[in-house]
Design a protein around this motif. Sequence first.
Motif, short mmCIF file in Angstrom:
data_model
loop_
_atom_site.label_atom_id
_atom_site.label_comp_id
_atom_site.label_asym_id
_atom_site.label_seq_id
_atom_site.Cartn_x
_atom_site.Cartn_y
_atom_site.Cartn_z
N SER A 88 0.83 -1.08 0.06
CA SER A 88 -0.01 -0.03 -0.04
C SER A 88 0.93 1.38 0.15
CB SER A 88 -1.09 -0.08 1.31
OG SER A 88 -1.70 -1.02 1.26
N PHE A 89 0.83 1.77 -1.26
CA PHE A 89 1.92 2.96 -1.34
C PHE A 89 0.98 4.18 -1.22
CE2 PHE A 89 4.28 6.10 -3.85
CZ PHE A 89 5.51 5.99 -3.32
N LEU A 90 1.32 5.06 -0.10
CA LEU A 90 0.66 6.01 0.19
C LEU A 90 1.22 7.52 -0.07
CD1 LEU A 90 -1.29 3.98 1.83
CD2 LEU A 90 -1.44 5.65 3.71
N VAL A 91 0.55 8.27 -0.42
CA VAL A 91 1.32 9.93 -0.64
C VAL A 91 0.30 10.65 0.24
CG1 VAL A 91 1.49 11.63 -2.44
CG2 VAL A 91 1.68 9.27 -3.10
N LEU A 92 1.14 11.42 0.88
CA LEU A 92 0.36 12.80 1.63
C LEU A 92 0.64 13.96 0.98
CD1 LEU A 92 -1.00 13.29 4.38
CD2 LEU A 92 1.44 13.73 5.42
N ALA A 93 -0.50 14.62 0.41
CA ALA A 93 -0.50 15.89 -0.36
C ALA A 93 -1.04 17.09 0.29
CB ALA A 93 -1.15 15.66 -1.48
N THR A 94 -0.61 18.12 0.15
CA THR A 94 -0.99 19.33 0.52
C THR A 94 -2.36 19.65 -0.21
OG1 THR A 94 0.41 20.79 -0.88
CG2 THR A 94 1.19 20.33 1.39
N ASP A 95 -3.31 20.57 0.46
CA ASP A 95 -4.60 20.72 -0.30
C ASP A 95 -4.09 21.91 -1.42
OD1 ASP A 95 -7.01 20.21 -0.86
OD2 ASP A 95 -7.78 21.58 0.69
N THR A 96 -3.24 22.76 -1.02
CA THR A 96 -2.58 23.96 -1.85
C THR A 96 -1.37 24.41 -1.20
OG1 THR A 96 -3.67 25.59 -0.43
CG2 THR A 96 -5.08 24.96 -2.39
N THR A 97 -0.42 24.35 -2.15
CA THR A 97 0.86 24.89 -1.62
C THR A 97 1.36 26.02 -2.46
OG1 THR A 97 2.12 23.35 -3.26
CG2 THR A 97 1.59 22.81 -1.05
N SER A 98 1.80 26.83 -2.22
CA SER A 98 2.51 27.97 -2.96
C SER A 98 4.04 28.29 -2.86
CB SER A 98 2.00 29.39 -2.26
OG SER A 98 2.33 29.78 -1.12
N ASP A 99 4.50 28.74 -3.98
CA ASP A 99 5.82 28.85 -4.14
C ASP A 99 5.80 30.42 -4.81
OD1 ASP A 99 8.61 28.99 -5.72
OD2 ASP A 99 8.74 27.03 -4.73
N SER A 100 7.05 31.00 -4.41
CA SER A 100 7.23 32.33 -4.81
C SER A 100 7.16 32.82 -6.25
CB SER A 100 8.35 33.16 -3.90
OG SER A 100 9.61 32.40 -4.22
N ASN A 101 7.75 31.56 -6.84
CA ASN A 101 7.70 31.67 -8.35
C ASN A 101 6.75 31.02 -9.08
OD1 ASN A 101 10.43 32.89 -7.95
ND2 ASN A 101 11.25 31.00 -7.62
N ASP A 102 5.90 30.23 -8.41
CA ASP A 102 4.76 29.40 -9.02
C ASP A 102 3.49 29.82 -8.78
OD1 ASP A 102 6.49 27.75 -10.48
OD2 ASP A 102 6.98 26.84 -8.64
N GLU A 103 2.44 29.41 -9.49
CA GLU A 103 1.10 29.69 -8.99
C GLU A 103 0.71 28.63 -8.08
OE1 GLU A 103 -1.26 30.06 -12.35
OE2 GLU A 103 -0.53 31.87 -13.07
N PHE A 104 -0.44 28.57 -7.51
CA PHE A 104 -0.85 27.56 -6.67
C PHE A 104 -0.95 26.30 -7.16
CE2 PHE A 104 -2.03 31.15 -4.10
CZ PHE A 104 -1.81 30.82 -2.85
N THR A 105 -0.69 25.23 -6.77
CA THR A 105 -0.37 23.99 -7.36
C THR A 105 -1.31 22.93 -6.33
OG1 THR A 105 1.77 24.18 -8.13
CG2 THR A 105 0.81 21.96 -8.01
N PRO A 151 2.47 16.30 -3.76
CA PRO A 151 2.94 15.47 -2.68
C PRO A 151 4.04 16.02 -1.97
CG PRO A 151 3.00 14.39 -5.02
CD PRO A 151 2.91 16.02 -5.25
N VAL A 152 3.98 15.74 -0.55
CA VAL A 152 5.13 16.18 0.34
C VAL A 152 5.60 15.08 1.16
CG1 VAL A 152 3.87 18.43 0.68
CG2 VAL A 152 3.14 16.71 2.16
N ALA A 153 4.93 14.02 1.11
CA ALA A 153 5.55 12.78 1.90
C ALA A 153 4.77 11.60 1.30
CB ALA A 153 5.28 12.93 3.38
N VAL A 154 5.84 10.58 1.25
CA VAL A 154 5.46 9.29 0.69
C VAL A 154 5.84 8.17 1.67
CG1 VAL A 154 5.25 10.08 -1.59
CG2 VAL A 154 7.33 8.94 -0.55
N GLY A 155 5.19 6.96 1.58
CA GLY A 155 5.64 5.54 2.33
C GLY A 155 4.84 4.41 1.81
#
Length: 331
Positions: A29-46, A50-54
């Motif tokens: 069971s490969f799980l991905v923990l993702a943010t609902d929205t993340t921002s980067d000063s150089n990018d639009e909201f994505t 994925p921020v963590a996996v296991g």
Amino acid sequence: LKEICQNVYGGTDYLPNTAPLLSSDPNSSFLVLATDTTSDSNDEFTHDRPVAVGNIRTLKPGMDWLEALRTCEKHRGKGLASQLTQSLIEKSRSKYGHDVFSCTVASNGAMMRVFERVGMKQIGQIHQLCLEGALAKLPGWSAAGSDDAQPQPLLQALGVDQFVSKECKNDFRVIKQVDSEDELNAILHKIKQDGGIGHIVGFYELISGEMIRQSIENGQIWTIRRTTNSNGDDTSDFALITLYRDERIDSLKSNWVLSVSANSAAALEAALWFGCTEGVASIQKLGDDSVTFTVVSDIYGISMDDISSPVLDALPWNDNACLLFGSTTES
């Protein structure tokens, strides 16, 4: 995923290549923990970045293995690894009621703290030899080596076969091939009762039921013991020896691994004599495969720090200890 793993193992992380296999594996069971929205000063909201996996993988009925835990560097220190680990354990427990095991190296204090937060306890240590730093440098051992040297089995290659004691060569005469899983499970149960891990250890893992069955079918699991030493004194020195393949090993010409569970230094030394010398090649049953295989061990009933053995002291053990953690349904 590549961004999460880009600085792991010095940029050589295996996970980006193996993640598709894990995600399609029916035992994983490969799980991905993702943010609902993340921002980067150089990018639009994505969205859903994925921020963590296991991954959690079933080794055999009642037993799961937690692995491939990674957290994006930008999001470390937020408790994401603990959250993901707890989710994987709960998924295992709710679906199967399995015991969960994992490992990390002694230098990875952050991972040890994650295990402790989710209720996992250290239950042992997997002693293993250093592949790239030592074994791959032996003549004829490296998979990428350009030398034409004829590789020798481990003890000869290190020049320590002459130091194996007469007792370890001669007193351990009872060699029995393990013929069934029931027989093996009874042996492992006794090992656990005596203070061992109670599972066949592998290279940074416990080996799966499928691999165990293959080793049994190939006649590559044995027990050795001695009941009296050279002085006639009663002893209970015992070792369980297993040969199996680890497809992840690509730095050596051979990906065979010799796994040993031993309750004394003498038993471990005797197991190495039986498995890693030219004179006992018949026990290996490796066909045309190279004898250049590594060793992992669970030695119980004695601390490795208390061992005084020219043979064991000469082996290139990995200094960054592999620590085994477990969270059982009984705890």
